[in-house]
Motif scaffolding. Structure first.
Motif, short mmCIF file in Angstrom:
data_model
loop_
_atom_site.label_atom_id
_atom_site.label_comp_id
_atom_site.label_asym_id
_atom_site.label_seq_id
_atom_site.Cartn_x
_atom_site.Cartn_y
_atom_site.Cartn_z
N HIS A 16 0.86 -1.17 0.00
CA HIS A 16 0.00 0.00 0.00
C HIS A 16 0.90 1.22 0.00
O HIS A 16 1.88 1.27 0.73
N TYR A 18 1.08 5.44 0.56
CA TYR A 18 0.39 6.55 1.20
C TYR A 18 1.09 7.87 0.90
O TYR A 18 2.31 7.91 0.75
N CYS A 23 -4.36 6.91 1.51
CA CYS A 23 -3.92 5.74 0.75
C CYS A 23 -4.13 6.03 -0.73
O CYS A 23 -5.25 6.25 -1.19
N HIS A 26 -3.52 0.61 -3.17
CA HIS A 26 -3.57 -0.50 -2.23
C HIS A 26 -3.51 -1.83 -2.97
O HIS A 26 -3.85 -1.92 -4.15
#
Length: 83
Positions: A16, A18, A23, A26
């Protein structure tokens, strides 16, 4: 300068990505993660955005439900059909 992840990549994990607390991507497999990680680091460095390269982070998760690209084979439990 691209911020490189410090770990060796495990093909059994998903990743994932960020930016600050959001986010962006993913459940990426290793190849997709590397491509998107490099792209984001370049974009943040070149474009005028609200983000710095220090705002980018990632986490790796072991394989399991939701494994990307359907590469994990799940075995039906023993017994009758569930429907």
């Amino acid at each position: 300068m691209i911020k490189n992840p410090p770990e060796k990549f495990d093909p059994e994990k998903v990743y994932h990505i960020y930016a600050k607390d959001r986010c962006l991507y993913h459940n990426l497999n290793v190849e997709d993660f590397i491509e998107k990680w490099e792209m984001l680091n370049i974009m943040v460095g070149i474009l005028k955005t609200d983000y710095q390269t220090d705002d980018l982070s990632y986490e790796s998760i072991g394989s399991g439900m939701g494994y990307p690209n359907g590469t994990k084979t799940w075995v039906e439990p023993a017994g009758d059909d569930s429907y």
